[in-house]
Design an enzyme around this catalytic site. Sequence first.
Site, short mmCIF file in Angstrom:
data_model
loop_
_atom_site.label_atom_id
_atom_site.label_comp_id
_atom_site.label_asym_id
_atom_site.label_seq_id
_atom_site.Cartn_x
_atom_site.Cartn_y
_atom_site.Cartn_z
N GLY A 139 27.69 39.38 -9.74
CA GLY A 139 26.91 40.56 -10.10
C GLY A 139 27.79 41.80 -10.15
N GLN A 196 27.27 28.92 -8.57
CA GLN A 196 25.92 29.50 -8.51
C GLN A 196 25.19 29.53 -9.85
OE1 GLN A 196 26.46 33.68 -7.00
NE2 GLN A 196 28.54 33.38 -7.72
N ARG A 197 25.88 29.27 -10.96
CA ARG A 197 25.16 29.36 -12.23
C ARG A 197 24.92 28.02 -12.91
NH1 ARG A 197 29.49 32.69 -16.04
NH2 ARG A 197 30.65 30.91 -16.81
N THR A 210 19.98 35.33 -17.91
CA THR A 210 21.13 35.80 -17.13
C THR A 210 20.94 35.25 -15.73
OG1 THR A 210 20.15 37.75 -16.07
CG2 THR A 210 21.13 38.10 -18.24
N ILE A 211 22.03 35.18 -14.96
CA ILE A 211 21.84 34.95 -13.53
C ILE A 211 21.80 36.29 -12.81
CG2 ILE A 211 22.94 32.68 -13.57
CD1 ILE A 211 25.35 34.05 -12.14
N ASP A 212 22.25 37.37 -13.48
CA ASP A 212 22.36 38.67 -12.83
C ASP A 212 21.05 39.44 -12.82
OD1 ASP A 212 25.08 38.30 -12.42
OD2 ASP A 212 25.60 39.14 -14.37
N ASN A 236 22.94 40.34 -22.05
CA ASN A 236 23.04 41.68 -22.62
C ASN A 236 23.82 41.73 -23.93
OD1 ASN A 236 21.61 43.48 -20.91
ND2 ASN A 236 23.05 42.94 -19.29
#
Lengths: 403, 403
Positions: free
Chosen positions: A182, A296-297, A137-139, A109
């Site tokens: 998140g 997680q990323r 993004t991972i979100d 973003n």
Amino acid sequence: MSLNGNVVVAQGGGPTAVINESLVGVVLESRKFAQINRVYGALGGVRGIINEDFLDLTQETTHNLEEVAKTPSSALLSTRDKPDEKYCKEIFDVFKAHNVRYFFYIGGNDSVGTVDIVNRYAKTSGYDFRAIHIPKTIDNDIVLTDHTPGFGSAAKFVAQSFIGLNLDNRALPGIHIGVVMGRNSGFLTAASVLAKKYPDDGPHLIYMPERHFCIDSFVSDVKQMYDKYGRCVVAVSEGIADENGVPIAQKLGSTERDAHGNLMLSQTDLGELLVGHIKRTINTERVRSDTFGYLQRSFGLCISEVDQYEAREAGEKAAQFSIWHDRDGSISLSRIGDYAINYKLQRLEDVANRIKVMDDSFISSAGNHVTEEFKNYIRPLVGSGLRDGQRLIAPPVEKLLNR
Amino acid sequence: MSLNGNVVVAQGGGPTAVINESLVGVVLESRKFAQINRVYGALGGVRGIINEDFLDLTQETTHNLEEVAKTPSSALLSTRDKPDEKYCKEIFDVFKAHNVRYFFYIGGNDSVGTVDIVNRYAKTSGYDFRAIHIPKTIDNDIVLTDHTPGFGSAAKFVAQSFIGLNLDNRALPGIHIGVVMGRNSGFLTAASVLAKKYPDDGPHLIYMPERHFCIDSFVSDVKQMYDKYGRCVVAVSEGIADENGVPIAQKLGSTERDAHGNLMLSQTDLGELLVGHIKRTINTERVRSDTFGYLQRSFGLCISEVDQYEAREAGEKAAQFSIWHDRDGSISLSRIGDYAINYKLQRLEDVANRIKVMDDSFISSAGNHVTEEFKNYIRPLVGSGLRDGQRLIAPPVEKLLNR
């Protein structure tokens, strides 16, 4: 006829497992065009541009690029810088000096905002220039795209982690809370639903920031599941907040007391705060939490191949849209049927400064789980190879003592 | 000639990613022997025995057994129960009623103690009976074996996680602390060394419970690495303690103050406590931690194939040692050259109630990293497929502005 000149590609914000696929997509595709003399990689995002820290990726071997593509986290390094007017001027001093006519920025973003600002500056200053934002993004919180490259692999990691936590919790029963990244969007937390295979598998409860989090309802939900299954696995988004927008970690941290009655002043770990609260309100022994954090990323052994090729294609299409078609914008992924993708270009100003959250149709009416519609949305994104658990199916043996 | 009768197999303690390989090894091998009428699986460890909660694994399909073998965490469920005299009597009431002559218990340090107790009870009560302990741990802390099934896969997860954290930390520099399981033994934390590919890769520091942890030395070590590399990745075992055996989490939690000067009373998360301490003593912005928690022992997409087949073979050899050779004991893995394994049987009393820690030759003289010898020890155990990172090798572009 499109512009002759050089290309700069850079990466901004937090890394994903497939962000280098987009980088390599841009580099390999750009190198095919006769208009392009050199393809430069800026080291450390926009910061690398104003410092003239460029690598000449025109001289990178194809094999090495393919190896880098499979490597998680930004190979060109990253930055959290957000350029202002003065910063933009410095960027264009460098672009002009190096005859840079194409700029590709791979990021989330913040990065689409950066591309928008840079592109506006180019227009007002009369510099002929194309700028494309390639989303990552991972979100999964970028608007006007079905989903964002990077999300599918992180979602696969979250799902695989919950498969493990559920099996672990089944073997040694209790209450287990997994805290997933998140802040504003619950997509990644919701991905935990893919861990459910047998009807009694966890996660039994999923809390996303799209719904206000009520601590009392949470305790009552957990108690209900624990009574039903003798255990309970919960997925919680780090961003959960109450009806006034107060983060739950802050709320619990400021009011809870420890086992000795002392006020807990500086505890900030949401998972452990929820564990503490459950221990004080439900009579049970084994309550644990895990915070998935940075694992997680950037976990290299849990990458979605769908995410991988989409990230690559997003980079390739970026080069094509700008160099062939002379267009600016933000790459978007449009879903066709079940399942194919069409790559489009959105206007930068339509994507910048906005955050996508989960659609109402994805969240259960009670607000503590997801719907079948969400499962159909996410399933293709994590690709193949998720390793689910298989149970023994042998019949029980007749009891002889029956004590 | 060995005993005719039935087999009971069970799983105790915390799960691993390959614990069901050993289970399936026992079941498939036992079913081949004419002396064996039925192979029962006790549900929930020794607790399942006294409750007569058995599955008839003689009726399990081979395909399903193979699928279960690939599933992490105890398929027969688990327990933390440790039998006493009365518990043993109940176990043998059940064994006699079901003509159980062979008992296989897959577990860690507690479980070998259990097998030892059960076996002594059988001998003193004159019940003809064979008992074998099949080792599993993620901590690798069982004595008289080169290593323990379950460790290699957890080590692979830790190594792959640090590969990701290092790449992440390189893209967005700062200080990152990863907290790894292991109360008394540092093997799993030490496995993080496999993440080092390029000379400046992390982990730059590794702290194991085999060495006293000095908070001042830690801060000075981190500062030195941060000054040298502009970043620092640290692997820390959850079990680190000071020279008096006081856990560091307890020590920091009881003395540290938050940003407002308030005493931190209930913070228990070691990683966040170390982060807080660094922030107060080193002038730097980005300090983060991850606690790997339960993810590291049941992650289905990061399994070492070497660990997998060794766990299977340990189960098979257990059945052979007892049914063919009429022996009791604990299975051990003996390393031959670089690298093969010979399976042996240790006396239960030699293995029970002891904890293996890292050899001095595995720990660097400064006590904050591991040696080349340790790298050679661990490399074969994690198997193939660890996904390391590749960097760009393109040359820098000449600066034209040189501001």
